[in-house]
Design an enzyme around this catalytic site. Sequence first.
Site, PDB file in Angstrom:
ATOM      1  N   CYS A  81       0.832  -1.194   0.000  1.00  0.00           N
ATOM      2  CA  CYS A  81       0.000   0.000   0.000  1.00  0.00           C
ATOM      3  C   CYS A  81       0.876   1.257   0.000  1.00  0.00           C
ATOM      4  O   CYS A  81       1.497   1.566  -1.013  1.00  0.00           O
ATOM      5  CB  CYS A  81      -0.962  -0.036   1.191  1.00  0.00           C
ATOM      6  SG  CYS A  81      -2.318   1.159   1.080  1.00  0.00           S
TER       7      CYS A  81
ATOM      8  N   HIS B 132      -3.436  -5.699   0.964  1.00  0.00           N
ATOM      9  CA  HIS B 132      -2.763  -5.945   2.238  1.00  0.00           C
ATOM     10  C   HIS B 132      -2.700  -7.440   2.595  1.00  0.00           C
ATOM     11  O   HIS B 132      -3.555  -7.941   3.323  1.00  0.00           O
ATOM     12  CB  HIS B 132      -3.487  -5.202   3.356  1.00  0.00           C
ATOM     13  CG  HIS B 132      -3.276  -3.732   3.339  1.00  0.00           C
ATOM     14  ND1 HIS B 132      -2.332  -3.105   4.114  1.00  0.00           N
ATOM     15  CD2 HIS B 132      -3.892  -2.755   2.620  1.00  0.00           C
ATOM     16  CE1 HIS B 132      -2.365  -1.795   3.898  1.00  0.00           C
ATOM     17  NE2 HIS B 132      -3.304  -1.555   2.990  1.00  0.00           N
TER      18      HIS B 132
ATOM     19  N   GLU C 247      -0.767  -8.783   4.704  1.00  0.00           N
ATOM     20  CA  GLU C 247      -0.490  -8.941   6.132  1.00  0.00           C
ATOM     21  C   GLU C 247      -1.756  -8.996   6.974  1.00  0.00           C
ATOM     22  O   GLU C 247      -1.722  -9.387   8.142  1.00  0.00           O
ATOM     23  CB  GLU C 247       0.433  -7.814   6.633  1.00  0.00           C
ATOM     24  CG  GLU C 247      -0.219  -6.480   6.914  1.00  0.00           C
ATOM     25  CD  GLU C 247      -0.509  -5.652   5.675  1.00  0.00           C
ATOM     26  OE1 GLU C 247      -0.788  -4.442   5.830  1.00  0.00           O
ATOM     27  OE2 GLU C 247      -0.480  -6.189   4.546  1.00  0.00           O
TER      28      GLU C 247
END
Length: 223
Positions: free
Chosen positions: A85, A194, A196
Site C-alpha cells: 500500500c 494488504h 499482512e
Amino acid sequence: MRVGVVTFPGSLDDRDAARAVRAVGAEAVSLWHGDRDLHGVDAVILPGGFSYGDYLRCGAIARFAPVMEVLVPSAQAGLPVLGICNGFQVLCESHLLPGALIRNDHRKFSCVDQTLRVENATTAWTSQYAAGQEIVVPLKNGEGGFVADEDTLDRLEGEGRVVFRYVGDNPNGSYRAIAGVTNERGNVVGLMPHPEHAVEPGFGPTTDGLALFESILMQTVSA
C-alpha cells in the site's frame, strides 16, 4: 531469518506486517525512518499507512527518509524488499519500481476483500503461490490507482513483471487492473492490497496472504 519492518511517521500497518513475519517463524526487526543502518536484516518490508501524512504526494517525502538512503542501494544490489500500500507508493517514488499510484478513479476510499490473480510466481515474495492462482486479501486505499505510460505498461506485461492483478471489478481504476509489480531482478515487489491482514484464521477474510511471507523465508533458507 531477520526481516526489517520500517516505521515512518504515519505508518499504521507496521505492527501487522511484523506479526505476519513472526507468523512464518522469522524474526521481525523494527527499523525507524531515521535509521541509516538496516541492522543486518535479510529482507525489508515498507508497510501501509500514511507516511508523513501523505503530504505533497503519497510516499513523496518518505523517499527522502534517512533509512531510504541505505535501503535503495541495498535493494538495487539484491536485498528483497516488499512495499505494501503506502510502501508500494514509496517504492515508486524512490524509482525502485516503475509507475505511480494516484487517487482512485471514483474519488472514494475503498475498503473491500479483494480477489487477486497471481501473475508471477517467481519473485522473491511469490514463490509459494502458483501462477494463475486466485487469492483474497483486504484492500484499503484512497490513492491506489496504478498508472504508467503505455510503453512502460507494455514492458511490464512483456517482461512478466506484473505480479498481481485485480479480478472482477477494478476497485481503483488501476491501468490494466494491475495490483502489484516487481523490478527486473524480482527482489523488489510492491502491491496495493494488504496480505499482512490475511495470515491467520479469524483475522481477515482468508489466510491467503501468508504465502507471501513464507516465500521470502523459503528463498533465504534455500539460498
